[in-house]
Motif scaffolding. Structure first.
Motif, PDB file in Angstrom:
ATOM      1  N   MET A 112      -2.287  -1.136  -3.749  1.00  0.00           N
ATOM      2  CA  MET A 112      -3.251  -0.049  -3.541  1.00  0.00           C
ATOM      3  C   MET A 112      -2.509   1.270  -3.392  1.00  0.00           C
ATOM      4  O   MET A 112      -1.407   1.321  -2.846  1.00  0.00           O
ATOM      5  CB  MET A 112      -4.078  -0.319  -2.267  1.00  0.00           C
ATOM      6  N   GLU A 113      -3.121   2.354  -3.901  1.00  0.00           N
ATOM      7  CA  GLU A 113      -2.581   3.701  -3.744  1.00  0.00           C
ATOM      8  C   GLU A 113      -3.597   4.553  -2.990  1.00  0.00           C
ATOM      9  O   GLU A 113      -4.782   4.571  -3.342  1.00  0.00           O
ATOM     10  CB  GLU A 113      -2.291   4.340  -5.101  1.00  0.00           C
ATOM     11  N   ILE A 114      -3.129   5.266  -1.956  1.00  0.00           N
ATOM     12  CA  ILE A 114      -4.014   6.105  -1.152  1.00  0.00           C
ATOM     13  C   ILE A 114      -3.319   7.439  -0.867  1.00  0.00           C
ATOM     14  O   ILE A 114      -2.207   7.677  -1.347  1.00  0.00           O
ATOM     15  CB  ILE A 114      -4.407   5.405   0.166  1.00  0.00           C
ATOM     16  N   ASN A 115      -3.940   8.294  -0.069  1.00  0.00           N
ATOM     17  CA  ASN A 115      -3.394   9.621   0.217  1.00  0.00           C
ATOM     18  C   ASN A 115      -2.964   9.806   1.663  1.00  0.00           C
ATOM     19  O   ASN A 115      -2.657  10.923   2.065  1.00  0.00           O
ATOM     20  CB  ASN A 115      -4.421  10.706  -0.133  1.00  0.00           C
ATOM     21  N   VAL A 166       0.876  -1.177   0.000  1.00  0.00           N
ATOM     22  CA  VAL A 166       0.000   0.000   0.000  1.00  0.00           C
ATOM     23  C   VAL A 166       0.911   1.224   0.000  1.00  0.00           C
ATOM     24  O   VAL A 166       1.662   1.447   0.953  1.00  0.00           O
ATOM     25  CB  VAL A 166      -0.936   0.015   1.227  1.00  0.00           C
ATOM     26  N   PHE A 167       0.873   2.007  -1.086  1.00  0.00           N
ATOM     27  CA  PHE A 167       1.721   3.183  -1.236  1.00  0.00           C
ATOM     28  C   PHE A 167       0.858   4.444  -1.297  1.00  0.00           C
ATOM     29  O   PHE A 167      -0.322   4.393  -1.652  1.00  0.00           O
ATOM     30  CB  PHE A 167       2.522   3.105  -2.547  1.00  0.00           C
ATOM     31  N   LEU A 168       1.492   5.571  -0.985  1.00  0.00           N
ATOM     32  CA  LEU A 168       0.856   6.859  -1.255  1.00  0.00           C
ATOM     33  C   LEU A 168       0.815   7.096  -2.763  1.00  0.00           C
ATOM     34  O   LEU A 168       1.625   6.556  -3.515  1.00  0.00           O
ATOM     35  CB  LEU A 168       1.631   7.996  -0.594  1.00  0.00           C
ATOM     36  N   LYS A 169      -0.134   7.932  -3.187  1.00  0.00           N
ATOM     37  CA  LYS A 169      -0.232   8.282  -4.595  1.00  0.00           C
ATOM     38  C   LYS A 169       0.937   9.184  -4.992  1.00  0.00           C
ATOM     39  O   LYS A 169       1.564   9.830  -4.158  1.00  0.00           O
ATOM     40  CB  LYS A 169      -1.559   8.983  -4.878  1.00  0.00           C
TER      41      LYS A 169
END
Length: 329
Positions: free
Chosen positions: A232-235, A205-208
């Protein structure tokens, strides 16, 4: 030179809308529209092309705004200088942080700063690193507190315009659901650390893109010639930690995030490789900006606060780490 005129026209240019600029300036739209028309009549040129949507600058308008921003920066520098002369009894600083770093750092810095400078107003903005840098260059922020890896560079265009001061160093960690990291994922002589090549297939799970951490991690994995399994990419780093705690995937975050997410009891935490992977937390500001005594004091206070860990991460793998980046194995 009419400073109000400079400010009003630059604000309209920034928002590409008289209505939005009027809201930002706390005046009515008709009043601002009349002001702009009157300024254009006085100058003898049209500054804005009203036939476009959104509103755009004419060539004359572009030249006006370029010079106006330089004048406003000079005026801001003069104000800071005069504030120093008056022994900093009143004034303001405009500081930017990434949102979660603001949540972590500002409550630890501000009480010390206010005690020393009770009359100085601190205006805080939050956003992605690239947006904060843009705001510094536009003169909308005095400085921003941002992380940078030792191999990471500000892009060439901005590098000539910006400078920095070191605040502290911070380690990054792998945060994983309990028992997901196996013996084969670990460094042979360092059971507290993962082998990046061995963990590349775990669901990350990485930041955008646009976040400082994503830029750093993209560089880190590329330097090892590794392509991680991006699930997955999140903020939000805190959200990434909570997702790891719930078993969704693994993530890599700075030490401060683990404390903010309050997830130590639900995850396994490992260093990256057998030596700490760290980045530097810097105060970034324009080279041509006057650095006031108040701003220098903010940097010094931040450095003093984070020279000692406010809390300790009790991590798995016989591993303890603090948010400043030092660790005991």
């Amino acid at each position: 030179m009419d400073m109000q005129q400079l400010t009003y026209i630059c604000t309209v240019a920034e928002y590409h809308s008289i209505t939005k600029a009027a809201n930002a300036l706390y005046i009515s739209q008709p009043a601002l529209s009349h002001f702009i028309s009157k300024a254009e009549d006085q100058l003898g040129v049209k500054l804005f092309d009203r036939s476009t949507s959104p509103l755009s600058l004419t060539f004359a308008g572009e030249q006006y705004v370029r010079h106006a921003r330089q004048i406003l920066m000079m005026a801001n520098n003069m104000t800071k200088d005069l504030s120093d002369i008056s022994k900093n009894r009143k004034g303001r600083i405009r500081v930017g942080f990434p949102f979660e770093r603001c949540t972590y750092m500002l409550p630890l810095i501000l009480p010390h700063f206010q005690k020393k400078f009770p009359g100085i107003q601190v205006q805080v903005s939050t956003g992605k690193g690239n947006q904060l840098i843009s705001d510094i260059l536009k003169g909308q922020l005095d400085f921003a507190i941002l992380p940078f890896g030792k191999h990471e560079k500000i892009n060439t265009e901005n590098q000539t315009k910006l400078t920095s001061q070191h605040i502290y160093r911070e380690e990054l960690f792998l945060v994983a659901p309990r028992n997901v990291v196996k013996q084969e994922h670990l460094m042979e002589d360092a059971p507290y650390a993962v082998n990046l090549d061995q963990i590349k297939d775990l669901p990350f799970v990485f930041l955008k893109k646009g976040h400082a951490l994503r830029t750093f991690l993209d560089y880190l994995f590329a330097s090892y010639r590794i392509k991680p399994n991006l699930f997955m990419e999140i903020n939000s780093n805190v959200c990434a930690c909570r997702l790891a705690a719930s078993g969704v995937g693994v993530t890599i975050v700075p030490a401060m995030t683990i404390g903010l997410a309050n997830c130590e009891a639900d995850v396994d935490i490992y260093s990256l490789a057998d030596h700490p992977v760290q980045w530097d937390i810097l105060a970034l500001y324009r080279k041509d900006a006057y650095l006031s005594e108040v701003e220098k004091a903010f940097f010094e206070i931040a450095g003093e606060v984070f020279s000692k860990p406010p809390y300790t991460i009790k991590a798995s793998g016989n591993h303890q780490a603090d948010p400043q980046g030092s660790s005991t194995h």
